[in-house]
Scaffold this motif. Sequence first.
Motif, PDB file in Angstrom:
ATOM      1  N   GLY A  84       1.036  -1.140  -0.069  1.00 31.10           N
ATOM      2  CA  GLY A  84      -0.014  -0.050  -0.024  1.00 31.10           C
ATOM      3  C   GLY A  84       1.012   1.453  -0.056  1.00 31.10           C
TER       4      GLY A  84
ATOM      5  N   LEU B  10      -3.350   1.417   4.691  1.00 29.06           N
ATOM      6  CA  LEU B  10      -4.191   0.393   5.203  1.00 29.06           C
ATOM      7  C   LEU B  10      -5.760   0.788   4.157  1.00 29.06           C
TER       8      LEU B  10
ATOM      9  N   VAL C 181      -5.025  -0.218   0.541  1.00 30.07           N
ATOM     10  CA  VAL C 181      -5.261  -1.875   0.246  1.00 30.07           C
ATOM     11  C   VAL C 181      -6.637  -2.327   0.594  1.00 30.07           C
ATOM     12  N   MET C 182      -7.300  -1.746   1.400  1.00 25.65           N
ATOM     13  CA  MET C 182      -8.805  -2.108   1.641  1.00 25.65           C
ATOM     14  C   MET C 182      -9.593  -1.832   0.579  1.00 25.65           C
TER      15      MET C 182
ATOM     16  N   ASP D 121      -8.049  -4.044  -2.624  1.00 30.15           N
ATOM     17  CA  ASP D 121      -8.396  -5.444  -2.727  1.00 30.15           C
ATOM     18  C   ASP D 121      -9.546  -5.822  -2.149  1.00 30.15           C
TER      19      ASP D 121
ATOM     20  N   VAL E 243      -5.489  -7.014   5.923  1.00 31.05           N
ATOM     21  CA  VAL E 243      -4.452  -6.275   5.510  1.00 31.05           C
ATOM     22  C   VAL E 243      -3.398  -6.082   6.571  1.00 31.05           C
TER      23      VAL E 243
ATOM     24  N   ARG F  36      -1.353  -9.303   6.574  1.00 34.75           N
ATOM     25  CA  ARG F  36      -0.078  -9.372   5.218  1.00 34.75           C
ATOM     26  C   ARG F  36       0.671  -8.413   5.515  1.00 34.75           C
TER      27      ARG F  36
END
Length: 200
Positions: free
Chosen positions: A11, A137, A140-141, A144, A151, A154
């Motif tokens: 991210g 955060l 990526v939220m 994906d 997240v 990962r």
Amino acid sequence: MLKIGLTGGIGSGKTTVAKVLEVLGVPVYYADDAAKQLMNTNEALKQQLISNFGKETYFENGELNRKHLAAIVFNSKEKLALLNSFVHPATIADAQEWFSKQTAPYVVKEAALLFESGTAEGLDYIIGVTAPLTIRLKRVMNRDHVPAEEVKRRMANQIDEQLKMKLCDFAVHNNEQQLLLPQVTALHNHLLQKAKEATL
């Protein structure tokens, strides 16, 4: 020809930086994309994955079953390390072949796990892309379509962001406050100069 590593936490925006460099004429090797492709095309690698993660790792048409593999490795550091022990050597060999075909003043290898995989060795300089945790955060939220907990899980598989940045030679701040393009353009010009000096 200089070999430059480009990395950053999930991210952080390292792929965005890589795309800008490509627009500026720099060849970029995307290690994560290459790894995904190799898991579908490299027969020796496919057999290793089937032997260790089950025949369900691939669909009947030979395509990788990402959900099956992710369910195994993202819940076990040992299984993830095992997967990486197969995938990283194949990707390193593929990258070396790619490097040998390039003729630009400098080339870039973009990889999330540049330090974790040991592939930082042999690179002349490393660029780190950094962004605050809250921004990473959110990115990526949204990208994906996964919850924050996923997240964070990962992220736990990558080395600490601050430690990663200390290992880098250059930093790009992708924090939505500092403009990205001027940073990347200035770095590009600096690396062109470094590449020129290396040939003298």
